[in-house]
Motif scaffolding. Structure first.
Motif, PDB file in Angstrom:
ATOM      1  N   PHE A  82       0.846  -1.202   0.000  1.00 61.36           N
ATOM      2  CA  PHE A  82       0.000   0.000   0.000  1.00 61.36           C
ATOM      3  C   PHE A  82       0.877   1.246   0.000  1.00 61.36           C
ATOM      4  N   GLY A  83       0.464   2.241  -0.739  1.00 63.95           N
ATOM      5  CA  GLY A  83       1.056   3.572  -0.604  1.00 63.95           C
ATOM      6  C   GLY A  83       2.470   3.715  -1.122  1.00 63.95           C
ATOM      7  N   ALA A  84       2.943   2.813  -1.978  1.00 64.95           N
ATOM      8  CA  ALA A  84       4.317   2.925  -2.490  1.00 64.95           C
ATOM      9  C   ALA A  84       4.392   3.870  -3.691  1.00 64.95           C
ATOM     10  N   ASN A  85       3.241   4.165  -4.279  1.00 65.50           N
ATOM     11  CA  ASN A  85       3.145   5.145  -5.368  1.00 65.50           C
ATOM     12  C   ASN A  85       3.847   4.761  -6.655  1.00 65.50           C
ATOM     13  N   ARG A  86       4.379   3.562  -6.730  1.00 64.04           N
ATOM     14  CA  ARG A  86       4.928   3.110  -8.011  1.00 64.04           C
ATOM     15  C   ARG A  86       4.865   1.590  -8.090  1.00 64.04           C
ATOM     16  N   GLU A  87       5.030   1.080  -9.293  1.00 65.08           N
ATOM     17  CA  GLU A  87       4.932  -0.363  -9.539  1.00 65.08           C
ATOM     18  C   GLU A  87       6.044  -1.103  -8.798  1.00 65.08           C
ATOM     19  N   MET A  88       5.658  -2.111  -8.009  1.00 67.11           N
ATOM     20  CA  MET A  88       6.624  -2.874  -7.222  1.00 67.11           C
ATOM     21  C   MET A  88       6.784  -4.312  -7.729  1.00 67.11           C
ATOM     22  N   ALA A  89       5.975  -4.706  -8.696  1.00 69.13           N
ATOM     23  CA  ALA A  89       5.989  -6.103  -9.158  1.00 69.13           C
ATOM     24  C   ALA A  89       7.334  -6.485  -9.775  1.00 69.13           C
ATOM     25  N   THR A  90       8.107  -5.504 -10.199  1.00 74.09           N
ATOM     26  CA  THR A  90       9.415  -5.773 -10.804  1.00 74.09           C
ATOM     27  C   THR A  90      10.398  -6.375  -9.788  1.00 74.09           C
ATOM     28  N   TYR A  91      10.105  -6.206  -8.472  1.00 73.90           N
ATOM     29  CA  TYR A  91      11.010  -6.739  -7.435  1.00 73.90           C
ATOM     30  C   TYR A  91      10.510  -8.067  -6.865  1.00 73.90           C
ATOM     31  N   ALA A  92       9.536  -8.669  -7.535  1.00 75.70           N
ATOM     32  CA  ALA A  92       8.836  -9.824  -6.966  1.00 75.70           C
ATOM     33  C   ALA A  92       9.732 -11.032  -6.718  1.00 75.70           C
ATOM     34  N   LEU A  98      12.030  -6.830  -2.193  1.00 74.52           N
ATOM     35  CA  LEU A  98      10.714  -6.221  -2.443  1.00 74.52           C
ATOM     36  C   LEU A  98      10.268  -5.403  -1.219  1.00 74.52           C
ATOM     37  N   ILE A  99      10.378  -6.003  -0.041  1.00 75.04           N
ATOM     38  CA  ILE A  99       9.979  -5.313   1.199  1.00 75.04           C
ATOM     39  C   ILE A  99      10.821  -4.048   1.387  1.00 75.04           C
ATOM     40  N   ASN A 100      12.131  -4.166   1.139  1.00 78.51           N
ATOM     41  CA  ASN A 100      13.028  -3.004   1.287  1.00 78.51           C
ATOM     42  C   ASN A 100      12.656  -1.885   0.316  1.00 78.51           C
ATOM     43  N   GLN A 101      12.356  -2.282  -0.937  1.00 76.60           N
ATOM     44  CA  GLN A 101      12.006  -1.281  -1.964  1.00 76.60           C
ATOM     45  C   GLN A 101      10.707  -0.565  -1.596  1.00 76.60           C
ATOM     46  N   VAL A 102       9.750  -1.331  -1.057  1.00 78.27           N
ATOM     47  CA  VAL A 102       8.468  -0.728  -0.651  1.00 78.27           C
ATOM     48  C   VAL A 102       8.722   0.293   0.462  1.00 78.27           C
ATOM     49  N   ARG A 103       9.537  -0.095   1.423  1.00 78.38           N
ATOM     50  CA  ARG A 103       9.836   0.802   2.549  1.00 78.38           C
ATOM     51  C   ARG A 103      10.539   2.065   2.047  1.00 78.38           C
ATOM     52  N   GLU A 104      11.514   1.897   1.170  1.00 76.02           N
ATOM     53  CA  GLU A 104      12.226   3.056   0.626  1.00 76.02           C
ATOM     54  C   GLU A 104      11.298   3.989  -0.120  1.00 76.02           C
ATOM     55  N   ALA A 105      10.264   3.414  -0.750  1.00 74.14           N
ATOM     56  CA  ALA A 105       9.310   4.232  -1.511  1.00 74.14           C
ATOM     57  C   ALA A 105       8.246   4.854  -0.594  1.00 74.14           C
ATOM     58  N   GLY A 106       8.375   4.595   0.725  1.00 76.71           N
ATOM     59  CA  GLY A 106       7.421   5.185   1.669  1.00 76.71           C
ATOM     60  C   GLY A 106       6.137   4.384   1.800  1.00 76.71           C
ATOM     61  N   GLY A 107       6.162   3.123   1.325  1.00 78.05           N
ATOM     62  CA  GLY A 107       4.950   2.308   1.360  1.00 78.05           C
ATOM     63  C   GLY A 107       4.890   1.362   2.548  1.00 78.05           C
ATOM     64  N   LEU A 108       3.784   0.642   2.641  1.00 79.56           N
ATOM     65  CA  LEU A 108       3.555  -0.347   3.688  1.00 79.56           C
ATOM     66  C   LEU A 108       3.509  -1.726   3.045  1.00 79.56           C
ATOM     67  N   SER A 109       4.011  -2.741   3.777  1.00 82.68           N
ATOM     68  CA  SER A 109       3.936  -4.097   3.230  1.00 82.68           C
ATOM     69  C   SER A 109       3.410  -5.060   4.288  1.00 82.68           C
ATOM     70  N   PHE A 110       2.541  -5.943   3.861  1.00 81.14           N
ATOM     71  CA  PHE A 110       1.942  -6.941   4.754  1.00 81.14           C
ATOM     72  C   PHE A 110       2.041  -8.310   4.096  1.00 81.14           C
ATOM     73  N   ASN A 136      11.545  -6.250   8.502  1.00 82.06           N
ATOM     74  CA  ASN A 136      11.220  -4.850   8.145  1.00 82.06           C
ATOM     75  C   ASN A 136       9.964  -4.663   7.302  1.00 82.06           C
ATOM     76  N   TYR A 137       9.072  -5.647   7.326  1.00 80.77           N
ATOM     77  CA  TYR A 137       7.752  -5.440   6.730  1.00 80.77           C
ATOM     78  C   TYR A 137       6.860  -4.807   7.791  1.00 80.77           C
ATOM     79  N   THR A 138       5.732  -4.239   7.356  1.00 82.95           N
ATOM     80  CA  THR A 138       4.853  -3.547   8.310  1.00 82.95           C
ATOM     81  C   THR A 138       4.099  -4.550   9.179  1.00 82.95           C
TER      82      THR A 138
END
Ligand SMILES: [Zn+2]
Ligand SMILES: [Zn+2]
Length: 353
Positions: A82-92, A98-110, A136-138
């Motif tokens: 949630f809230g990462a504001n850009r496509e994250m599927a490239t880090y799948a 993936l979790i680190n990239q989401v955090r860096e982008a200011g997003g939440l991961s569950f 480091n996931y939410t």
């Protein structure tokens, strides 16, 4: 305190759901939830965030995504973003990255549906979370309505029964997921619990039976995440989105099964020397802490410390417990519904340090 009922984790035709975004908005308006978060598989769909209105009702639709490695066999480790504001599927391909990239982008991961058993009768494979080395996931999706369905359909006939009587499905989060959550919490991590519907509005064909099973509106009346916001929703999409994601990130939320009775109004707080905190927060054990829960209607209340029940109250509206012992404290409330004792409310923990 400003409470918003959030239904999260659902799919549209952009992945494997049967409906479109406006169907979801219409169902959400009917069911009366405040916010929906749509999470199609491996695609951040653009252009649908915003308020949807009908007469004097409105619902805020937010868009996240559910990412997993489609090249992996079996396709496990689904992550809600949630809230990462850009496509994250490239880090799948690498869950930790993936979790680190989401955090860096200011997003939440569950971690989505941590335990998701196979349902042989429907050719559904086990898609549990597998990589428990991640950090480091939410948080985790403690209660996923679709995983739970997979546990009660040993045959197609069971499937047909629940297709017509879906209210009989939800019972409680999968016990293993609760155990895993308590283990993670006891290891010193902060792990936020949310409840997801995983709504697909699946189109089921079984001989002469053709039916949309578990329509979006049904899901929106069952397992919701109730977020406690630092201010009211104003109707401004950007600031309201921020309020919701901030509350979820901080664990200022609880999982409520709203079908037996509305869970709106539940609170779990702690008072100490330095003031009062709410679920998701930390408080010092020094000089003692008073834990307090309040419920919107009578239920069985269990207080857990580090995964173990330390006190139970039957048929109560509130409870208090005074402690000087550090630990992770959380509340579970149960009610009887359709002939069974069922999980009703799962609070996020208060961390007494
Ligand atoms: Zn999934
Ligand atoms: Zn899903």
């Amino acid at each position: 305190m400003h409470e918003a009922i959030v239904n999260l984790h659902m799919h549209t035709r952009y992945s494997d759901g049967s409906g479109v975004h406006k169907d979801i908005a219409a169902a959400a308006l009917k069911a009366g939830v405040d916010v929906v978060i749509v999470t199609d598989h491996n695609i951040l769909v653009d252009g649908f965030e915003g308020y949807y209105k009908e007469k004097n009702k409105k619902v805020l639709m937010l868009i996240g995504e559910e990412v997993h490695d489609q090249a992996r066999d079996p396709q496990k480790n689904h992550l809600l973003v949630f809230g990462a504001n850009r496509e994250m599927a490239t880090y799948a391909d690498n869950p930790q990255n993936l979790i680190n990239q989401v955090r860096e982008a200011g997003g939440l991961s569950f971690l989505a549906h941590p335990d998701d058993p196979e349902a042989k009768a429907f050719n559904e494979t086990d898609i549990s979370w597998e990589d428990w080395s991640v950090r480091n996931y939410t948080g985790i999706e403690l209660w996923n309505a679709l995983s739970e369905l997979k546990t009660v359909v040993p045959t197609k006939l069971h499937g047909a029964f629940y297709a017509f009587f879906p209210a009989f499905v939800a019972n409680q989060p999968i016990p293993n997921t609760l155990i895993k959550w308590d283990e993670l919490l006891s290891s010193g991590q902060k792990v936020v619990a949310i409840g997801g519907s995983d709504a697909h509005a699946l189109d089921m064909h079984m001989g002469p039976i053709h039916r949309i099973i578990f329509p979006y509106e049904f899901h929106f009346r069952t397992v919701n995440t109730h977020a406690l916001l630092s201010g009211p929703l104003t109707g401004d999409v950007a600031s309201d989105r921020n309020l919701i994601y901030k509350a979820l990130a901080a664990g200022h939320c609880f999982v409520g099964y709203d079908m037996p009775a509305p869970t709106k109004g539940f609170r779990f707080t702690a008072q100490g020397l330095a003031g009062s905190v709410k679920m998701g927060d930390e408080i010092s054990a020094k000089n003692g802490v008073t834990l307090q829960a309040k419920l919107p209607s009578h239920a069985e209340i269990n207080l857990l410390k580090d995964g173990l029940i330390i006190q139970t109250w039957k048929n109560q509206l509130s409870c208090t417990h005074i402690t000087t012992e550090p630990g992770v404290y959380r509340i579970e409330a149960y009610r009887r519904y359709l002939g069974k004792r069922r999980g009703w409310i799962y609070s996020n923990p208060i961390y007494v340090r």
